[in-house]
Write a protein that holds these residues in place. Structure first.
Motif, PDB file in Angstrom:
ATOM      1  N   LYS A   1       0.850  -1.185   0.000  1.00  0.00           N
ATOM      2  CA  LYS A   1       0.000   0.000   0.000  1.00  0.00           C
ATOM      3  C   LYS A   1       0.893   1.244   0.000  1.00  0.00           C
ATOM      4  N   PRO A   2       0.374   2.362  -0.486  1.00  0.00           N
ATOM      5  CA  PRO A   2       1.179   3.596  -0.447  1.00  0.00           C
ATOM      6  C   PRO A   2       1.667   3.920   0.968  1.00  0.00           C
ATOM      7  N   GLU A   3       0.895   3.583   1.969  1.00  0.00           N
ATOM      8  CA  GLU A   3       1.313   3.875   3.351  1.00  0.00           C
ATOM      9  C   GLU A   3       2.453   2.982   3.835  1.00  0.00           C
ATOM     10  N   ASP A   4       2.833   1.986   3.046  1.00  0.00           N
ATOM     11  CA  ASP A   4       4.011   1.182   3.372  1.00  0.00           C
ATOM     12  C   ASP A   4       5.304   1.872   2.934  1.00  0.00           C
ATOM     13  N   THR A   5       5.178   2.979   2.213  1.00  0.00           N
ATOM     14  CA  THR A   5       6.357   3.716   1.768  1.00  0.00           C
ATOM     15  C   THR A   5       7.194   4.148   2.968  1.00  0.00           C
ATOM     16  N   ALA A   6       8.458   3.755   2.975  1.00  0.00           N
ATOM     17  CA  ALA A   6       9.332   4.027   4.112  1.00  0.00           C
ATOM     18  C   ALA A   6      10.727   3.496   3.802  1.00  0.00           C
TER      19      ALA A   6
ATOM     20  N   GLY B   1      15.557  -8.720  24.965  1.00  0.00           N
ATOM     21  CA  GLY B   1      14.745  -7.556  25.258  1.00  0.00           C
ATOM     22  C   GLY B   1      13.320  -7.731  24.777  1.00  0.00           C
ATOM     23  N   ILE B   2      12.584  -6.625  24.788  1.00  0.00           N
ATOM     24  CA  ILE B   2      11.216  -6.625  24.289  1.00  0.00           C
ATOM     25  C   ILE B   2      11.294  -6.265  22.815  1.00  0.00           C
ATOM     26  N   TYR B   3      11.057  -7.239  21.992  1.00  0.00           N
ATOM     27  CA  TYR B   3      11.510  -7.166  20.598  1.00  0.00           C
ATOM     28  C   TYR B   3      10.724  -6.236  19.706  1.00  0.00           C
ATOM     29  N   TYR B   4       9.599  -5.713  20.171  1.00  0.00           N
ATOM     30  CA  TYR B   4       8.915  -4.730  19.331  1.00  0.00           C
ATOM     31  C   TYR B   4       9.314  -3.303  19.707  1.00  0.00           C
ATOM     32  N   PHE B   5      10.285  -3.177  20.614  1.00  0.00           N
ATOM     33  CA  PHE B   5      10.856  -1.876  20.945  1.00  0.00           C
ATOM     34  C   PHE B   5      12.223  -1.722  20.286  1.00  0.00           C
ATOM     35  N   ARG B   6      12.484  -0.554  19.746  1.00  0.00           N
ATOM     36  CA  ARG B   6      13.772  -0.287  19.107  1.00  0.00           C
ATOM     37  C   ARG B   6      14.933  -0.517  20.065  1.00  0.00           C
ATOM     38  N   ALA B   7      14.713  -0.199  21.338  1.00  0.00           N
ATOM     39  CA  ALA B   7      15.803  -0.268  22.318  1.00  0.00           C
ATOM     40  C   ALA B   7      16.349  -1.685  22.507  1.00  0.00           C
ATOM     41  N   ALA B   8      15.583  -2.697  22.082  1.00  0.00           N
ATOM     42  CA  ALA B   8      16.037  -4.073  22.247  1.00  0.00           C
ATOM     43  C   ALA B   8      17.129  -4.450  21.256  1.00  0.00           C
ATOM     44  N   TYR B   9      17.338  -3.643  20.237  1.00  0.00           N
ATOM     45  CA  TYR B   9      18.218  -4.003  19.131  1.00  0.00           C
ATOM     46  C   TYR B   9      19.538  -3.258  19.218  1.00  0.00           C
ATOM     47  N   GLU B  10      20.625  -4.042  19.231  1.00  0.00           N
ATOM     48  CA  GLU B  10      21.956  -3.440  19.340  1.00  0.00           C
ATOM     49  C   GLU B  10      22.526  -3.041  17.989  1.00  0.00           C
ATOM     50  N   TYR B  11      22.143  -3.750  16.956  1.00  0.00           N
ATOM     51  CA  TYR B  11      22.760  -3.539  15.655  1.00  0.00           C
ATOM     52  C   TYR B  11      21.689  -3.245  14.611  1.00  0.00           C
ATOM     53  N   TRP B  12      22.025  -2.306  13.723  1.00  0.00           N
ATOM     54  CA  TRP B  12      21.097  -1.865  12.688  1.00  0.00           C
ATOM     55  C   TRP B  12      21.795  -1.805  11.344  1.00  0.00           C
ATOM     56  N   GLY B  13      21.021  -2.093  10.294  1.00  0.00           N
ATOM     57  CA  GLY B  13      21.516  -1.867   8.957  1.00  0.00           C
ATOM     58  C   GLY B  13      21.334  -0.413   8.559  1.00  0.00           C
ATOM     59  N   GLN B  14      21.753  -0.105   7.355  1.00  0.00           N
ATOM     60  CA  GLN B  14      21.679   1.271   6.868  1.00  0.00           C
ATOM     61  C   GLN B  14      20.317   1.605   6.268  1.00  0.00           C
ATOM     62  N   GLY B  15      19.511   0.586   6.042  1.00  0.00           N
ATOM     63  CA  GLY B  15      18.177   0.805   5.514  1.00  0.00           C
ATOM     64  C   GLY B  15      18.098   0.665   4.014  1.00  0.00           C
ATOM     65  N   THR B  16      16.921   0.282   3.543  1.00  0.00           N
ATOM     66  CA  THR B  16      16.646   0.231   2.113  1.00  0.00           C
ATOM     67  C   THR B  16      15.283   0.874   1.889  1.00  0.00           C
ATOM     68  N   ARG B  17      15.204   1.696   0.861  1.00  0.00           N
ATOM     69  CA  ARG B  17      14.002   2.503   0.661  1.00  0.00           C
ATOM     70  C   ARG B  17      12.981   1.737  -0.174  1.00  0.00           C
ATOM     71  N   VAL B  18      11.743   1.782   0.300  1.00  0.00           N
ATOM     72  CA  VAL B  18      10.609   1.200  -0.423  1.00  0.00           C
ATOM     73  C   VAL B  18       9.612   2.312  -0.710  1.00  0.00           C
ATOM     74  N   THR B  19       9.257   2.445  -1.971  1.00  0.00           N
ATOM     75  CA  THR B  19       8.278   3.444  -2.379  1.00  0.00           C
ATOM     76  C   THR B  19       7.141   2.737  -3.093  1.00  0.00           C
ATOM     77  N   VAL B  20       5.931   2.954  -2.598  1.00  0.00           N
ATOM     78  CA  VAL B  20       4.750   2.325  -3.185  1.00  0.00           C
ATOM     79  C   VAL B  20       3.899   3.422  -3.804  1.00  0.00           C
ATOM     80  N   SER B  21       3.715   3.342  -5.100  1.00  0.00           N
ATOM     81  CA  SER B  21       2.944   4.361  -5.804  1.00  0.00           C
ATOM     82  C   SER B  21       1.486   3.920  -5.917  1.00  0.00           C
ATOM     83  N   SER B  22       0.610   4.902  -5.897  1.00  0.00           N
ATOM     84  CA  SER B  22      -0.832   4.610  -5.967  1.00  0.00           C
ATOM     85  C   SER B  22      -1.316   4.540  -7.399  1.00  0.00           C
TER      86      SER B  22
END
Length: 123
Positions: free
Chosen positions: A87-92, A102-123
């Motif tokens: 959906k367009p609202e999945d764009t992120a 930790g509590i895995y749905y909280f960001r604070a539980a995660y020690e390591y992160w990737g750089q991210g990959t962009r997803v764009t959903v057009s309507s």
């Protein structure tokens, strides 16, 4: 240290699918719970899903239940996020992350992160 590299993002039309990958290097991949988060423009980074160390348990945010699924291949040090019925609202920007506890749905539980990959959903 764990290094995480995401791939697979891109531009897709609403209703389409994408498969994101996140490959880890460094410490033993199977020691970590792996999560996915996304961050839309102007918003905070939000939980999407996590998968247990052996892949036996998963948990999804309500917004993606039934559309997204996560899996992991510990032999390849890789976790996946299959995104269907986009959906367009999945764009992120989508981030994978590794947690040793930790509590895995909280960001604070995660020690390591990737750089991210962009997803764009057009309507």
């Amino acid at each position: 240290q764990v290094q995480l590299v995401e791939s697979g993002g891109g531009l897709v039309q609403a209703g389409g699918s994408l498969r994101l990958s996140c490959t880890a290097s460094g410490r033993i991949f199977s020691n970590y719970v792996m999560g996915w988060f996304h961050q839309a423009p102007g918003k905070e980074r939000e939980f999407v899903t996590f998968m247990s160390r052996n892949g036996g348990s998963t948990y999804y945010a309500d917004s993606v239940k039934g559309r997204f699924s996560t899996s992991r291949d510990n032999a390849k040090n890789t976790v996946y996020l299959q995104m269907n019925s986009l959906k367009p609202e999945d764009t992120a920007v989508y981030y994978c992350a590794a947690s040793s506890g930790g509590i895995y749905y909280f960001r604070a539980a995660y020690e390591y992160w990737g750089q991210g990959t962009r997803v764009t959903v057009s309507s």
